[in-house]
Every structure is written in C-alpha cells, then in structure tokens.
Design a protein around this motif. Structure first.
Motif, PDB file in Angstrom:
ATOM      1  N   PRO A  37       0.820  -1.217   0.000  1.00 57.36           N
ATOM      2  CA  PRO A  37       0.000   0.000   0.000  1.00 57.36           C
ATOM      3  C   PRO A  37       0.850   1.262   0.000  1.00 57.36           C
ATOM      4  O   PRO A  37       2.037   1.223   0.310  1.00 57.36           O
ATOM      5  CB  PRO A  37      -0.777  -0.128   1.311  1.00 57.36           C
ATOM      6  CG  PRO A  37       0.170  -0.854   2.217  1.00 57.36           C
ATOM      7  CD  PRO A  37       0.913  -1.817   1.341  1.00 57.36           C
ATOM      8  N   ASP A  38       0.194   2.368  -0.341  1.00 53.84           N
ATOM      9  CA  ASP A  38       0.878   3.652  -0.450  1.00 53.84           C
ATOM     10  C   ASP A  38       1.180   4.236   0.921  1.00 53.84           C
ATOM     11  O   ASP A  38       0.364   4.163   1.841  1.00 53.84           O
ATOM     12  CB  ASP A  38       0.006   4.640  -1.232  1.00 53.84           C
ATOM     13  CG  ASP A  38      -0.342   4.127  -2.611  1.00 53.84           C
ATOM     14  OD1 ASP A  38       0.579   3.921  -3.398  1.00 53.84           O
ATOM     15  OD2 ASP A  38      -1.549   3.931  -2.889  1.00 53.84           O
ATOM     16  N   ALA A  39       2.364   4.829   1.059  1.00 54.82           N
ATOM     17  CA  ALA A  39       2.766   5.489   2.300  1.00 54.82           C
ATOM     18  C   ALA A  39       4.062   6.234   2.042  1.00 54.82           C
ATOM     19  O   ALA A  39       4.728   6.037   1.022  1.00 54.82           O
ATOM     20  CB  ALA A  39       2.939   4.484   3.438  1.00 54.82           C
ATOM     21  N   ILE A  40       4.444   7.091   2.962  1.00 53.89           N
ATOM     22  CA  ILE A  40       5.771   7.693   2.989  1.00 53.89           C
ATOM     23  C   ILE A  40       6.439   7.215   4.280  1.00 53.89           C
ATOM     24  O   ILE A  40       5.934   7.449   5.376  1.00 53.89           O
ATOM     25  CB  ILE A  40       5.712   9.236   2.974  1.00 53.89           C
ATOM     26  CG1 ILE A  40       5.079   9.735   1.669  1.00 53.89           C
ATOM     27  CG2 ILE A  40       7.121   9.823   3.136  1.00 53.89           C
ATOM     28  CD1 ILE A  40       5.862   9.418   0.413  1.00 53.89           C
ATOM     29  N   PRO A 418       9.606  -7.835  -2.270  1.00 58.16           N
ATOM     30  CA  PRO A 418       9.416  -7.199  -0.956  1.00 58.16           C
ATOM     31  C   PRO A 418      10.185  -5.876  -0.907  1.00 58.16           C
ATOM     32  O   PRO A 418      11.340  -5.792  -1.328  1.00 58.16           O
ATOM     33  CB  PRO A 418      10.017  -8.216   0.022  1.00 58.16           C
ATOM     34  CG  PRO A 418      10.054  -9.513  -0.732  1.00 58.16           C
ATOM     35  CD  PRO A 418      10.259  -9.138  -2.163  1.00 58.16           C
ATOM     36  N   GLY A 419       9.540  -4.829  -0.396  1.00 57.02           N
ATOM     37  CA  GLY A 419      10.159  -3.506  -0.397  1.00 57.02           C
ATOM     38  C   GLY A 419      11.442  -3.463   0.413  1.00 57.02           C
ATOM     39  O   GLY A 419      11.499  -3.955   1.544  1.00 57.02           O
ATOM     40  N   ALA A 420      12.486  -2.859  -0.158  1.00 59.65           N
ATOM     41  CA  ALA A 420      13.778  -2.771   0.531  1.00 59.65           C
ATOM     42  C   ALA A 420      14.560  -1.572   0.019  1.00 59.65           C
ATOM     43  O   ALA A 420      14.307  -1.051  -1.066  1.00 59.65           O
ATOM     44  CB  ALA A 420      14.586  -4.052   0.336  1.00 59.65           C
ATOM     45  N   MET A 421      15.529  -1.163   0.827  1.00 57.67           N
ATOM     46  CA  MET A 421      16.370  -0.006   0.522  1.00 57.67           C
ATOM     47  C   MET A 421      17.795  -0.324   0.942  1.00 57.67           C
ATOM     48  O   MET A 421      18.020  -0.982   1.973  1.00 57.67           O
ATOM     49  CB  MET A 421      15.855   1.213   1.284  1.00 57.67           C
ATOM     50  CG  MET A 421      16.662   2.492   1.145  1.00 57.67           C
ATOM     51  SD  MET A 421      15.897   3.772   2.190  1.00 57.67           S
ATOM     52  CE  MET A 421      17.027   5.138   1.946  1.00 57.67           C
ATOM     53  N   GLY A 445       5.299  -5.798   3.670  1.00 58.83           N
ATOM     54  CA  GLY A 445       3.985  -5.648   3.060  1.00 58.83           C
ATOM     55  C   GLY A 445       3.858  -4.545   2.045  1.00 58.83           C
ATOM     56  O   GLY A 445       2.756  -4.277   1.554  1.00 58.83           O
ATOM     57  N   ALA A 446       4.958  -3.860   1.713  1.00 57.39           N
ATOM     58  CA  ALA A 446       4.900  -2.759   0.751  1.00 57.39           C
ATOM     59  C   ALA A 446       6.101  -2.843  -0.186  1.00 57.39           C
ATOM     60  O   ALA A 446       7.020  -3.630   0.022  1.00 57.39           O
ATOM     61  CB  ALA A 446       4.881  -1.413   1.466  1.00 57.39           C
TER      62      ALA A 446
END
Length: 466
Positions: A37-40, A418-421, A445-446
């Motif tokens: 889902p969308d978020a900052i 899976p979201g990662a940085m 989850g994002a």
C-alpha cells in the motif's frame, strides 16, 4: 526545513552554490515513497544513531477507493528559489513535500517542519483540480524559482489517453494548480521527466507513453511496435514554446530520466533509455549545446545478458536474455559520477563523466536482478534490482530501492518484490563503492520507490550561482 547551528543562528537547506550544498551537514533522514500500500516512510540515515538503518516514522494517506501508487515526489521549494521572487524571504525553506498519486491523480502536501520524522498532511489537491490543467497522472515534481512544476503523464480525462501529456504548474504558497505550462508544444505529445538549464532559459523533457501503455503493465506488442517515447524536447522557458526536438531513434524505447549538469554555467546533461528493441541493450545519451543547436549522442551502452529461457520470466523467455532495463540515473553534485540503475540485470553502475561525451565505467555493484540474483552484503536476499537512485549532496552515499511500478514488477519479477532499501558508500578519494552491510531497510507488506533526502539531494536542486 529551517535549522539552527550550535550558536542558535538560523541556517537553511537552500544553497546558493553547488559547493555550499556539498559542504552542508549530511542528511540524517530519508523519505521513501511506498506503494502497495501507499505510504511515505521515514528512515534514519545517521550512522551515529541507535536507529540507523531503520524506519522511524511513517505517513499513510486517507483511505480512498482509487489507489494512489506513489512514485516520484519532491519538495515545494528548493535552492532555485534563491534566484526567484522568494529570494531574501527568510520564511521560505525546504519544508513541504508534494506527493502525487500516479493512478489517482491526487497530490498530497506534507509538512515536515514541526516533526521531520512524522510528516503531517495539510492539503490534498484532488484529481479534479489536477485535471483542470488539461493533464492527469501527476508524476515528477520539480521546484522552480517561481513555482512548482509537475509532469502529467496523461491527458485531463479519466483514462488519460485521449490527448497530449505535458507539464502543469502549482503555486509555491497555497499549492493550487495554476494551469498547463506549455504555450506551444509543437509535436510533443508524451511526457515523463523534465529538467532545465536555468541560466540558458531552456527546459528539456522526455517521453514514456500514455496510460494504456503502462498502467496495466508493459505491453510487449507496443514495445516491439515502437509505440513508446523516443524523443527529447527542448523548450524556451520564457515563451514556454518548443524550440527543438531530438529523436533518438524509435528502436530506443522509453526515454525516461533526465539529469542536467549541476554547474549552472554548463549546458550538458544525461538521458536514460530503458531498452533498445533491436538488441535489448540499455543506453545513456549525453545532450549538449553546440553553438545555438542542441545535440545528443549515445555515450553509454549496456548490453543484455544472455540466459536460458527457463531462467527468465515469461515476458522475456522468448528473447533468451535479460535486458539491463535502465530505470534511473543519478548525477553527483560535482558532475563527476553518473550512477546507472540496471533494474533488469541487477547492477548499479558508476561512470566517471568528467568528460560528459566520453563516460568511463568506474565501478559496479551487483545486487538482485534477473541475471545476477546477488544477495545484499548483509547476507539477506534482494528481490528486484537497483531501481531508484539517490545521491547525497556530498557524493559519499548512494541510496537505492527496488520497485519500478506495481504491474511491471509482477511481469519482470513474478516471484515478488518485498520492499527494501540499500546504501552504498563512495570513497571520497578513489570513488570506490562499497555496499553497506548494516543498511538493509525492509518495508514489510509494501514496495519501495523514490527516495528523498533531508536537506536535499542530487536530483532535487537547481543552483543559480557559481
């Protein structure tokens, strides 16, 4: 955000020159756009902090029937304001983040001033306001000296497919949409990124495609039919009229990210091309002013990696190779290094562009990718590849995330992303790159996309003084 130093004197995150920005304090926070889902998310980037490399804040948009899909976003005010109508106003600073929803056509205005770790929503620009400009699908935000510029990837209708895309503007102060920017666009019909050489009074824009060619995923027939964008457009900023077009050739599909020289006295820059359909390579082109004529030359070519069909996603199985899929490029503030994200193969490449017409490969970090599938330096697996790239003002740190677009992610990486940085450290003397094993940020989850750095970064500012 306005800051104070140890003596209590007011400081600022707006910089008159590149040297001022490089010498400014390092970022301690990064803002990361999440989708699905969308978020900052707010990430601690201070190596001295006990929370280093972890999420320390988050903003979630109000629930809506239409998902936003956060991609690119930016500050409402940047260093270019020092040469505009706001010059000398002490209350102007880098404080508000403008966050567009590419699917919803909404734009959220977030205030990071009171608590930088917890951005606060102060205004929602509804889709109807955006579409009144004649455009929809707001994407890229750049702050100019006298207003905010936004690229709209679709026309001003619900499906966005029945007219030209382009640029609209917003007011710095109340964030109202002030209308379409172009007066005479010539044959320009598609949009994506844009930037400018402010001293030369010229804006450059690039092309992706109408919503029908990206919202539901990459359309192979359209790609092979060469229906995506392949041109650069040059506009006179005073008359807002197109003065020149450069066609890079219709085999060069999707001319996306633009990175102009940071030195305001220079008139060159770089454009990333996602894929050459004749051989699946990716490329970077250097544009430059030759006398009174703008020119562009292909200066970097990155070939596809041959692979067995069984090891490729269905989208690519018939091609027998993994294309690099150049999705982002980042230019250090000193105009020395260009970073090229090869999302398909799983590489972040560093080029010495001291001579912008003759880039030299200086280093490579392999991470994720269809071809390499390299783990993170921490030993954790990395899905997807390096996608968005953000370079710190001093050029010592490069941040990257791994999601391109929700529907495209599923085509290229059907096993999921899976979201990662991550963060790469760059040696101040040699330029050597090292993947930081202690910085592997996960967003459960994002998925993760654009990174913005506290106090500005290398794809945020225009500098008006030398």
């Amino acid at each position: 955000m306005a800051q104070t130093d140890d003596s209590g004197r007011r400081t600022t995150t707006l910089y008159r020159t590149v040297d001022d920005a490089i010498a400014a304090p390092a970022e301690k926070l990064a803002y990361v756009a999440l989708l699905n889902p969308d978020a900052i998310a707010v990430v601690d980037t201070d190596e001295a902090s006990p929370d280093y490399g972890s999420v320390v804040g988050r903003w979630d948009p109000p629930p809506h029937d239409t998902p936003d899909e956060f991609h690119h976003y930016g500050w409402s005010t940047c260093s270019s304001a020092l040469a505009g109508n706001h010059a000398g106003h002490e209350d102007v600073d880098r404080r508000y983040l403008l966050v567009p929803g590419i699917r919803s056509s909404r734009i959220y205005v977030l205030d990071t001033g009171p608590d930088p770790r917890n951005p606060k929503l102060i205004r929602t620009v509804e889709a109807s306001e955006v579409m009144a400009s004649g455009y929809s699908r707001p994407h890229t935000i750049h702050c100019g000296p006298d207003g905010v510029f936004v690229s709209g990837l679709g026309s001003g209708t619900d499906d966005g497919n029945d007219g030209p895309a382009g640029i609209f503007t917003m007011d710095h102060s109340d964030f109202s949409v002030t209308g379409a920017w172009e007066v005479d666009r010539g044959t320009q019909s598609m949009a994506y990124d844009f930037w400018w050489h402010q001293d030369a009074g010229v804006l450059i824009s690039s092309e992706w495609g109408p919503p029908r060619l990206y919202e539901d995923g990459l359309v192979p027939e359209a790609l092979l039919g060469r229906e995506y964008g392949h041109r650069l457009h040059f506009f006179d900023m005073k008359s807002r009229s197109r003065i020149q077009e450069i066609d890079l050739g219709d085999q060069n599909q999707m001319v996306l990210e633009l990175r102009p020289s940071h030195n305001p006295m220079k008139t060159f820059g770089f454009a990333g091309v996602v894929i050459d359909v004749s051989d699946l390579s990716g490329s970077v082109w250097t544009w430059y002013l030759d006398g009174e004529t703008w020119k562009a030359e292909k200066t970097i070519t990155i070939p596809a990696v041959p692979m067995e069909s069984d090891d490729l996603p269905e989208l690519l199985a018939g091609f027998g190779a993994a294309p690099p899929v150049i999705t982002d490029i980042g230019l250090s503030l000193d105009d020395h290094y260009l970073y090229v994200a090869c999302w398909g193969t799983g590489e972040l490449r560093q080029y010495d562009v001291s001579d912008p017409l003759h880039p030299v490969l200086a280093g490579t970090v392999e991470i994720g990718g269809i071809a390499h599938r390299a783990d993170h330096a921490s030993g954790k697996p990395w899905a997807g590849g390096p996608q968005m790239v953000e370079v710190s003002r001093d050029g010592r740190r490069v941040y990257s995330t791994n999601s391109l677009y929700s529907t495209w992610d599923d085509q290229f990486y059907p096993e999921g992303i899976p979201g990662a940085m991550l963060k790469i450290d760059v040696d101040s003397t040699s330029g050597a790159m090292t993947l930081d094993p202690n910085f592997h940020v996960e967003f459960p989850g994002a998925r993760a996309h654009q990174v913005r750095l506290e106090g500005g970064d290398c794809s945020t500012d225009t500098f008006c003084f030398v």
